[in-house]
Design an enzyme around this catalytic site. Structure first.
Site, PDB file in Angstrom:
ATOM      1  N   LYS B  67       0.726  -0.897  -0.178  1.00  0.00           N
ATOM      2  CA  LYS B  67       0.094  -0.094   0.087  1.00  0.00           C
ATOM      3  C   LYS B  67       1.000   1.152  -0.118  1.00  0.00           C
ATOM      4  O   LYS B  67      -0.073   2.744  -0.745  1.00  0.00           O
ATOM      5  CB  LYS B  67      -0.596  -0.171   1.402  1.00  0.00           C
ATOM      6  CG  LYS B  67      -2.071  -0.901   0.940  1.00  0.00           C
ATOM      7  CD  LYS B  67      -3.056  -0.412   0.650  1.00  0.00           C
ATOM      8  CE  LYS B  67      -4.442  -1.591   0.028  1.00  0.00           C
ATOM      9  NZ  LYS B  67      -5.714  -1.236  -0.971  1.00  0.00           N
ATOM     10  N   SER B  92      -9.220  -0.295   5.394  1.00  0.00           N
ATOM     11  CA  SER B  92      -9.206  -1.433   6.766  1.00  0.00           C
ATOM     12  C   SER B  92      -7.716  -1.535   7.233  1.00  0.00           C
ATOM     13  O   SER B  92      -7.824  -2.007   8.221  1.00  0.00           O
ATOM     14  CB  SER B  92      -9.568  -2.721   6.638  1.00  0.00           C
ATOM     15  OG  SER B  92      -8.252  -2.645   5.320  1.00  0.00           O
ATOM     16  N   GLU B 218      -9.375 -14.168  -3.998  1.00  0.00           N
ATOM     17  CA  GLU B 218     -10.169 -13.282  -3.037  1.00  0.00           C
ATOM     18  C   GLU B 218     -10.472 -14.452  -1.917  1.00  0.00           C
ATOM     19  O   GLU B 218     -10.538 -15.884  -2.389  1.00  0.00           O
ATOM     20  CB  GLU B 218     -11.531 -12.642  -3.910  1.00  0.00           C
ATOM     21  CG  GLU B 218     -11.822 -11.835  -4.330  1.00  0.00           C
ATOM     22  CD  GLU B 218     -12.262 -12.010  -5.068  1.00  0.00           C
ATOM     23  OE1 GLU B 218     -13.123  -9.902  -5.058  1.00  0.00           O
ATOM     24  OE2 GLU B 218     -13.254 -12.247  -5.418  1.00  0.00           O
ATOM     25  N   GLY B 222     -16.205 -13.214   0.601  1.00  0.00           N
ATOM     26  CA  GLY B 222     -16.005 -12.041  -0.186  1.00  0.00           C
ATOM     27  C   GLY B 222     -15.429 -12.392  -1.040  1.00  0.00           C
ATOM     28  O   GLY B 222     -15.253 -11.047  -2.037  1.00  0.00           O
ATOM     29  N   ASP B 224     -16.962 -11.054  -4.096  1.00  0.00           N
ATOM     30  CA  ASP B 224     -17.620  -9.986  -4.854  1.00  0.00           C
ATOM     31  C   ASP B 224     -16.996  -9.752  -6.169  1.00  0.00           C
ATOM     32  O   ASP B 224     -17.660  -9.137  -7.600  1.00  0.00           O
ATOM     33  CB  ASP B 224     -17.282  -8.248  -4.300  1.00  0.00           C
ATOM     34  CG  ASP B 224     -15.861  -7.976  -3.803  1.00  0.00           C
ATOM     35  OD1 ASP B 224     -15.792  -8.610  -2.899  1.00  0.00           O
ATOM     36  OD2 ASP B 224     -15.911  -6.950  -4.496  1.00  0.00           O
ATOM     37  N   SER B 318       0.241  -9.226  -0.100  1.00  0.00           N
ATOM     38  CA  SER B 318       0.565  -8.214  -0.098  1.00  0.00           C
ATOM     39  C   SER B 318       1.073  -7.843   1.672  1.00  0.00           C
ATOM     40  O   SER B 318       0.993  -6.420   0.629  1.00  0.00           O
ATOM     41  CB  SER B 318      -0.226  -8.362  -0.259  1.00  0.00           C
ATOM     42  OG  SER B 318      -1.895  -9.069   0.841  1.00  0.00           O
TER      43      SER B 318
END
Lengths: 339, 339
Positions: B67, B92, B218, B222, B224, B318
């Site tokens: 990030k 989050s 994923e 979750g 989506d 990640s």
């Protein structure tokens, strides 16, 4: 800062059982075989220790510890005849895995004598590497005797975990790489069990960073090295109890002691509580898994007792082989306090 | 091997909100600021996955996650006037820390809107980096609205966690480095939350390894992204419950979706149980701490469902920001089984 500088540090290396030339030869043998492990830095660690820290990450070495270096070097130095007869090793774990792996890579059969209470991760890894395992009770049986009997029976060569010139030379290659990556250092903090890593590191420091103060770090409960260093001869203690299971040695090796006595600045101790907090720091802030023994050097750095503010401090993280369940329990025990 | 190849993968990049040229520009801005994180390999992992795995270790990135790349790039792209008014971010956790750190490094004030149940480690790190924190309830409140209101009140710029061209461009620099270090790959497995890392990675793959199948991973609870990918438009789901707390997004970003739709090969899922076993594998065998979300790609590789035996598989780890107590609990839950 302790004032106990070592008056005999001027000894000439010619009198040692192993010299920096042996470390260089080991480095050539290990080229392309051992990992050149990373040297990590962390602004958070620097702030905590009030120094500039360089972490040599032997937890990321093959087999999960620096031990692979010495074991591989010792196996590589065997004669053809010795190779055919196989090798025998004893250790609390990391050396055992390392010899098993070195044997597999070089086509030499290995038999490993391990304590019954060795961490499960170490036992299974040793087995995966193809080592035959023979268990003993570390509180009642003598592993050297078991090994000697096996060696006589099988004609195999014993590769001891630390008291061996080629093992010491191999271990010295980690500090050699650290100085190569980080340059000269003011202090080098090294986990001390039997003295293989410390003796090898001291040889490398003398050659590559001669003003560096090399300091051995032991668990408080197993300070035979500190006692020996201060007494000027090897002192034996009962098997210590500490979470630093790679440093539960009862005495330094003779080869190791002669080098340590001459080249090491001092031997200091840290508590198990400091090891647990340091282990948590490594997990939380540096995202690496370090076994308790591997936390010895960093715990000493975080104590700020053995370097001056702003000094360049090398830390040898000796290994990362800790059973996940044990590791989880130790992490839970940590409070997150500054150590 | 799934057969669901993507028919629209021939789209021209000119229609995208961000291109590989933006990734290159981000890489130039990040040079000497972000860590060039290591690409680790492990024979044990290769054997387990029956492939040749290359782990890009963004858990070792500054701030503990990829990030930082996107956040720093987005802050660096602000005008002088925008910098003076400060930035606002919601996330989050990892994005929040990243924006706080990027702001501190570039002298820009930061306000972070975080869920009340964000991991303690993430909250304290964000605070240490100097971010002002405003908490909200992720199950009852809308963070975008809170941010918009704050932004209007303070004249500050919102830097969203993934739906932003400069954020996507910054995230793409991790895969760019991976291809630079490992060469072309057959498959690239990427954690998928809002789609910043996946979209950026897909842009890098198209430019640097055009035959690489880029796959988003994923948590099963979750999915989506998988639903959206298959439906051809962004689908919203209720806030999912998974240990992968960095992938608890309810929908992909629009910018992200347009790139993912065009360049990504498929979106797959893994269970929380697989994440826990993968986390243990990383600790036990590779000695690195990886947060559950960071385990998504490796868990997919270990499932052996998305690559052929012997293929070269890139895995984007990640992040590694997991509270030590939570981490210990998850490690204890793992059985050591093959996932």
């Amino acid at each position: 800062m302790a004032d106990s500088s070592n008056p005999s540090a001027a000894s000439t290396p010619e009198s040692f059982p192993v010299t920096f030339a042996d470390v260089e030869a080991a480095a050539a043998r290990l080229e392309g075989v051992a990992h050149r492990t990373p040297v990590m830095t962390s602004r958070t660690a620097d702030a905590r220790a009030e120094g500039r820290l360089f972490f040599k990450c032997e937890n990321l070495q093959r087999g999960g510890a620096f031990k692979f270096r010495g074991a591989y070097n010792a196996v590589a130095a065997l004669s053809e005849g010795q190779r055919r007869q196989g090798v025998i090793a004893y250790s609390s774990g990391n050396h055992a895995q390392a010899v098993a792996l070195a044997g597999r890579l070089q086509g030499v059969a290995t038999t490993i004598v391990m304590p019954k209470d060795a961490p499960g991760a170490k036992v299974s890894a040793t087995r995966e590497y193809g080592g035959e395992i023979i268990f003993y009770d570390r509180y009642t049986e003598n592993r050297e005797e078991i090994c000697a009997a096996l060696a006589a029976e099988r004609g195999a060569t014993v590769i001891p975990p630390y008291d061996h010139p080629q093992v010491i030379a191999g271990q010295g290659t980690a500090a050699r790489e650290l100085f190569g990556a980080a340059g000269e250092l003011d202090v080098l903090l090294v986990s001390l069990g039997g003295g293989g890593l410390l003796a090898g590191s001291a040889l490398a420091a003398q050659a590559l960073s001669p003003r560096c103060r090399v300091i051995g770090v032991e668990p408080e409960a197993g300070n035979d090295g500190q006692q020996s260093f201060r007494a000027g001869h090897v002192i034996r203690i009962p098997v210590p109890r500490s979470i630093a299971d790679g440093a539960l040695t009862t005495h330094l090796g003779e080869n190791n002691f002669s080098i340590i006595q001459a080249l090491v600045h001092e031997v200091v101790t840290v508590t198990d509580g400091m090891l647990v907090e340091t282990m948590r720091f490594f997990a939380e802030r540096m995202k690496i898994v370090v076994e308790p023994t591997g936390c010895l050097g960093a715990a000493a750095a975080f104590s700020k007792q053995h370097h001056r503010p702003g000094e360049r401090v090398g830390i040898l993280i000796s290994g990362g082989n800790v059973d996940p369940t044990t590791y989880a329990d130790l992490l839970r025990r940590a409070t997150g306090a500054q150590v």
